[in-house]
Design a protein around this motif. Sequence first.
Motif, PDB file in Angstrom:
ATOM      1  N   GLU A 387     -10.032  -2.243  -8.908  1.00 47.91           N
ATOM      2  CA  GLU A 387     -10.446  -3.025  -7.742  1.00 47.91           C
ATOM      3  C   GLU A 387      -9.495  -2.813  -6.576  1.00 47.91           C
ATOM      4  OE1 GLU A 387     -11.392  -7.706  -6.560  1.00 47.91           O
ATOM      5  OE2 GLU A 387     -10.993  -7.124  -8.641  1.00 47.91           O
ATOM      6  N   HIS A 390     -10.139   0.515  -4.877  1.00 51.13           N
ATOM      7  CA  HIS A 390     -11.314   0.468  -4.000  1.00 51.13           C
ATOM      8  C   HIS A 390     -10.914  -0.045  -2.623  1.00 51.13           C
ATOM      9  CE1 HIS A 390     -14.206   0.179  -7.705  1.00 51.13           C
ATOM     10  NE2 HIS A 390     -13.603   1.346  -7.607  1.00 51.13           N
ATOM     11  N   ALA A 391     -10.007  -1.015  -2.601  1.00 47.76           N
ATOM     12  CA  ALA A 391      -9.547  -1.548  -1.324  1.00 47.76           C
ATOM     13  C   ALA A 391      -8.564  -0.608  -0.636  1.00 47.76           C
ATOM     14  CB  ALA A 391      -8.881  -2.909  -1.544  1.00 47.76           C
ATOM     15  N   ALA A 393      -8.999   2.537  -0.019  1.00 49.93           N
ATOM     16  CA  ALA A 393      -9.763   3.706   0.439  1.00 49.93           C
ATOM     17  C   ALA A 393      -9.985   4.724  -0.667  1.00 49.93           C
ATOM     18  CB  ALA A 393      -9.077   4.362   1.649  1.00 49.93           C
ATOM     19  N   PRO A 395     -12.843   4.298  -2.939  1.00 43.76           N
ATOM     20  CA  PRO A 395     -13.952   3.430  -3.378  1.00 43.76           C
ATOM     21  C   PRO A 395     -14.625   3.886  -4.669  1.00 43.76           C
ATOM     22  CG  PRO A 395     -14.616   4.810  -1.533  1.00 43.76           C
ATOM     23  CD  PRO A 395     -13.140   4.994  -1.683  1.00 43.76           C
ATOM     24  N   ASP A 396     -14.504   5.151  -5.008  1.00 39.47           N
ATOM     25  CA  ASP A 396     -15.195   5.647  -6.201  1.00 39.47           C
ATOM     26  C   ASP A 396     -14.242   5.871  -7.377  1.00 39.47           C
ATOM     27  OD1 ASP A 396     -17.648   5.742  -4.828  1.00 39.47           O
ATOM     28  OD2 ASP A 396     -17.085   7.668  -3.935  1.00 39.47           O
ATOM     29  N   GLU A 476      -5.220   0.400   4.689  1.00 35.49           N
ATOM     30  CA  GLU A 476      -5.315  -0.422   3.486  1.00 35.49           C
ATOM     31  C   GLU A 476      -3.984  -0.499   2.744  1.00 35.49           C
ATOM     32  OE1 GLU A 476      -7.655  -2.380   2.897  1.00 35.49           O
ATOM     33  OE2 GLU A 476      -8.817  -1.596   4.584  1.00 35.49           O
TER      34      GLU A 476
END
Length: 562
Positions: A387, A390-391, A393, A395-396, A476
């Motif tokens: 998680e 994902h934050a 940068a 996301p996958d 981020e």
Amino acid sequence: MIDEMRIRGLGVIDDAVLPLGPGFTAVTGETGAGKTMVVTGLGLLLGARADSSAVRAGASQASVAGVWLVPPQGAVADIVADAGGDLEPAGDAAELYVSRTLSAEGRSRASVGGRAAPAGVLSSLAEELVVVHGQSDQLRLRSAAAQRDALDRFGGGSVAEALALYEERHREWRRLDAEVTDLTENRDRRAAEAALLREELAEIEQLDPQPGEDAALNERAEKLANAEELRLAASLARTALSSEEGEPDVASLLAESRRALERAVDPQLGEIAEALADLGYRAADFALQLSAYLADLDESGPHELAAVEERRAALSGLLRKHGTIDDALALWQSGSARLAELDDDGDRIERLQAEAERCRAQLDEAATRLTAVRTEAAERLSAAVTEELHALAMPDARIEVRVAPGAETAHGRDDIAILLAPHPGAEPRPVARGASGGELSRVMLAIEVVIAGTDPVPTFVFDEVDAGIGGAAAIEVGRRLAQLARSSQVIAVTHLAQVAAFATNHLSVVKANDGAVTASSVTRLSGAQREAEMARLLSGLADSDAALSHARELLSLGSEPN
């Protein structure tokens, strides 16, 4: 947290004070200005190896001093007290003064709480105060030990309790196993030791030596060997004191002198007469002692000398083996217990083997428990770090913390691996092989952010944590550093405006050149100065209108609530 640090004569830094304090501090500056020296100076305060090449050219020494705000009680206070240092009260907290000097010749000195201390004390404090992440530490994350430590830190109390029990059982089993191995492999040696000890104890028991007997025998043998000479001397002395043949002797002469003085009427002569009477009594006593001495010599004769020499010969063998009679008697006192222990080897091995088997079963239970709590923690850590990525940068991306059976070590029977699948459909691969430098930086940061929720650290130091990233990913990273700063002090050396924008305290390392010597200082930035530094980071131009506009936009983004 570290409240303030002062650096003198370190690298390109001549003299600089860094006001740090709580929250997120970003340290920026031009290439070569000395940003790395900030981390180097902090490392010296934390017990890092001192390198004399870091001393500023032309300076006799470098020095770093820091003020830490620490709890007045606890592990840090105990370390300082053990080192003989003191904490200074500062409201609900306490101030700890730490310093380190490094001479150009390579000598290093440290002080903790106002008292000189070895660098090892600084290292002990570092374990309680700070976690440092640089490029080398990102590489360290590739190691299995570092990945296991990360999982165990995240696991919190349940993993710590299970690990402590496993380590205790493992130490006990290793001890028992080593003892059984020693007894088994050295059975012949121990049997030989028992046979020799039994023989020595039997000899001591047979001879029954007494404390000081050897000295007494030596003295008696000397006396008997010179019996005639001693008899002549004693006889002459006794005859002179008291003769039985009517010859003048000391006793009769003293008696005659006393009687002559007693007939006088002078009191002074009477006192002398009393003294002569006492001498007469003493002469008679000495004569009796000499008579007894002569009688003893007459009774002894050659047969006693032979007996004494025989006893001395018997004891001489004992003395050659043990040194002194006292040592032989000491062996007699302790040898029986040792012999009983050696004679019990067979039964003892059986008892130890049974105990080792019981301990092994307990170790198996502890290992199973440790694997279970690690597996549960690994699932939670995988989800939480994924998680976070994902934050950041990615996301996958997907993180998998895998707990697999491994070789038995002091830390368990688990192989811990952190695997990264950077995009959908990709097979998770170990971060040691599957992550780029920028991805590894973000994985490391994501892990620290997640772990901070269960195992908070007072201070984090990040050196170029943003290496290999930029754009949205950098924003981020800055946002996550700001989030980490909610529970810990965060100090980050960065070259990205996107990261520095989220700092609550922005320090700039400024390089100045007087034409001969380059020196750097540290300035706290705010307002227009900070905007100009952010513009320089963005475009290399501190006065570019476009860069300034972008800088203000980033600062506005960084000041928004996360």
